[in-house]
Enzyme design. Structure first.
Site, mmCIF file in Angstrom:
data_model
loop_
_atom_site.group_PDB
_atom_site.id
_atom_site.type_symbol
_atom_site.label_atom_id
_atom_site.label_comp_id
_atom_site.label_asym_id
_atom_site.label_seq_id
_atom_site.Cartn_x
_atom_site.Cartn_y
_atom_site.Cartn_z
ATOM 1 N N LYS A 1 -15.138 -21.154 52.848
ATOM 2 C CA LYS A 1 -16.482 -21.453 53.384
ATOM 3 C C LYS A 1 -16.589 -22.908 53.844
ATOM 4 O O LYS A 1 -17.408 -23.683 53.335
ATOM 5 C CB LYS A 1 -17.544 -21.160 52.318
ATOM 6 C CG LYS A 1 -17.558 -19.716 51.831
ATOM 7 C CD LYS A 1 -18.669 -19.481 50.823
ATOM 8 C CE LYS A 1 -18.824 -18.032 50.405
ATOM 9 N NZ LYS A 1 -17.698 -17.494 49.611
ATOM 10 N N PHE A 2 -15.774 -23.253 54.827
ATOM 11 C CA PHE A 2 -15.778 -24.650 55.305
ATOM 12 C C PHE A 2 -17.164 -25.031 55.824
ATOM 13 O O PHE A 2 -17.824 -24.268 56.538
ATOM 14 C CB PHE A 2 -14.752 -24.839 56.426
ATOM 15 C CG PHE A 2 -13.328 -24.583 56.016
ATOM 16 C CD1 PHE A 2 -12.811 -25.086 54.829
ATOM 17 C CD2 PHE A 2 -12.488 -23.832 56.835
ATOM 18 C CE1 PHE A 2 -11.485 -24.859 54.463
ATOM 19 C CE2 PHE A 2 -11.162 -23.591 56.477
ATOM 20 C CZ PHE A 2 -10.667 -24.100 55.287
ATOM 21 N N ASP B 1 -11.194 -17.627 51.699
ATOM 22 C CA ASP B 1 -12.662 -17.716 51.595
ATOM 23 C C ASP B 1 -13.046 -19.084 51.028
ATOM 24 O O ASP B 1 -13.430 -19.207 49.872
ATOM 25 C CB ASP B 1 -13.146 -16.573 50.688
ATOM 26 C CG ASP B 1 -14.642 -16.593 50.456
ATOM 27 O OD1 ASP B 1 -15.374 -17.112 51.315
ATOM 28 O OD2 ASP B 1 -15.077 -16.079 49.400
ATOM 29 N N THR C 1 -25.252 -14.522 49.289
ATOM 30 C CA THR C 1 -25.967 -13.380 48.697
ATOM 31 C C THR C 1 -26.684 -13.775 47.405
ATOM 32 O O THR C 1 -27.527 -13.043 46.919
ATOM 33 C CB THR C 1 -25.000 -12.220 48.412
ATOM 34 O OG1 THR C 1 -23.943 -12.716 47.609
ATOM 35 C CG2 THR C 1 -24.441 -11.646 49.685
ATOM 36 N N ARG D 1 -14.650 -8.365 40.415
ATOM 37 C CA ARG D 1 -14.620 -8.052 38.983
ATOM 38 C C ARG D 1 -14.534 -6.571 38.653
ATOM 39 O O ARG D 1 -13.886 -6.207 37.669
ATOM 40 C CB ARG D 1 -15.846 -8.679 38.300
ATOM 41 C CG ARG D 1 -15.720 -10.185 38.163
ATOM 42 C CD ARG D 1 -17.035 -10.841 37.912
ATOM 43 N NE ARG D 1 -17.946 -10.675 39.038
ATOM 44 C CZ ARG D 1 -19.159 -11.215 39.092
ATOM 45 N NH1 ARG D 1 -19.614 -11.932 38.082
ATOM 46 N NH2 ARG D 1 -19.915 -11.043 40.149
ATOM 47 N N ASP E 1 -10.133 -13.452 42.095
ATOM 48 C CA ASP E 1 -10.893 -14.491 41.394
ATOM 49 C C ASP E 1 -10.355 -14.650 39.973
ATOM 50 O O ASP E 1 -10.961 -14.185 39.001
ATOM 51 C CB ASP E 1 -12.391 -14.129 41.373
ATOM 52 C CG ASP E 1 -13.012 -14.193 42.758
ATOM 53 O OD1 ASP E 1 -12.481 -14.939 43.616
ATOM 54 O OD2 ASP E 1 -14.022 -13.503 42.986
ATOM 55 N N ASP F 1 -18.513 -28.857 57.031
ATOM 56 C CA ASP F 1 -18.279 -30.305 57.080
ATOM 57 C C ASP F 1 -18.509 -30.752 58.519
ATOM 58 O O ASP F 1 -18.939 -29.938 59.348
ATOM 59 C CB ASP F 1 -16.837 -30.592 56.598
ATOM 60 C CG ASP F 1 -16.697 -31.960 55.934
ATOM 61 O OD1 ASP F 1 -17.253 -32.934 56.474
ATOM 62 O OD2 ASP F 1 -16.022 -32.057 54.894
ATOM 63 N N LYS G 1 -8.382 -11.663 48.861
ATOM 64 C CA LYS G 1 -9.225 -12.837 49.112
ATOM 65 C C LYS G 1 -8.867 -13.960 48.137
ATOM 66 O O LYS G 1 -8.849 -13.771 46.920
ATOM 67 C CB LYS G 1 -10.701 -12.456 48.938
ATOM 68 C CG LYS G 1 -11.661 -13.606 49.178
ATOM 69 C CD LYS G 1 -13.103 -13.111 49.252
ATOM 70 C CE LYS G 1 -13.834 -13.203 47.940
ATOM 71 N NZ LYS G 1 -14.237 -14.549 47.553
#
Ligand code: C5P
Length: 252
Positions: free
Chosen positions: A72-73, A70, A134, A227, A21, A75, A43
């Protein structure tokens, strides 16, 4: 070449997914080089994908990385099926869709991934379903019109659906690993858990967080850490510490 994920006797290192990230491809690439011997999977989420794009992902897989895409499709089924084919072409090992996109969407995603992998003669990535984010609690679910009694009830329902649609597993908080296992008894059904923090024990009041050791004890196939590793002064050292903690839990 990527390999299909299977459950079983997997080393702690292979179970660690590091979330890249960060803002830039250069930064992510540096982290991958520093961590490639410490973690099994990397990821790429919406931040890095939006910044660095599919070429970066292709570069990672070509460099030998196992990648969890990641994105997260969520649609219409036709669009998600097309995106699933593209994920296969990138050579990723896992990618995810939102289970709340529905049965048809999940079936088409799984089917398209299988077809494209067979067409290309490459291993099929594991397609997994995000159950309940989450970050969401019961009040947030109700705001969205989800009338299920609890977060856990909704996670159970979506895990069952994902399995019935031929998906290989789910993304769920560490606290929902056991309920998912109760719902889907099938060996090999993957549970990927974010919300893991090495010093979770130090702030047990944070309900949605769990330590790597506890997540492994609860039966996670993969844990996602971002992180806590990225922001430490020495990411490789931080990743090693997480793996050691996981190994200890596995040996108990
Ligand atoms: O918190 P951390 O930086 O370890 O998060 C790593 C990844 O896990 C993030 O990319 C995010 O997608 C996911 N995450 C999550 N739920 C949380 C915390 C993080 O899904 N509660």
């Amino acid at each position: 070449m990527t390999t299909k994920v299977t459950a079983g006797a997997v080393s702690a290192r292979e179970k660690l997914i590091v979330a890249l990230d960060v803002e830039t491809a250069a930064e992510a690439r540096r982290l991958f080089e520093a961590l490639r011997d410490e973690a099994g999977v990397f990821k790429v989420g919406s931040q890095l994908f939006t910044s660095a794009g599919p070429d970066f992902v292709r570069g990672l897989t070509e460099a030998g990385a196992s990648v969890f895409l990641d994105l997260k499709f969520h649609d219409i089924p036709n669009t998600v099926a097309a995106a699933a084919r593209e994920a296969v072409r990138l050579g990723v090992r896992l990618f995810d869709v939102h289970a709340s996109g529905g049965v048809e969407m999940m079936r088409r995603a799984a089917g398209a991934a299988a077809e494209e992998a067979a067409r290309l003669g490459v291993p099929k990535p594991s397609v997994i379903a995000v159950t309940v984010l989450t970050s969401m609690d019961e009040a947030a679910l109700r705001e969205c019109g989800v009338a299920a009694a609890s977060v856990e009830g909704q996670v159970r329902r979506l895990a069952r659906l994902a399995d019935a649609c031929g998906l290989e597993g789910v993304v769920a908080s560490p606290h929902e690993i056991r309920p998912v296992r109760e719902e889907v008894g099938r060996t090999g059904f993957l549970v990927v858990t974010p919300g893991v923090h090495p010093s979770a024990a130090a702030y047990a009041d944070q309900k949605r967080v769990m330590s790597p050791a506890d997540a492994i004890r609860s039966g996670a196939d993969f844990i996602v850490v971002g992180r806590a590793i990225l922001n430490s002064g020495d990411p490789a050292c931080a990743a090693r510490a997480v793996v050691e903690e996981m190994e200890e839990a596995q040996s108990q």
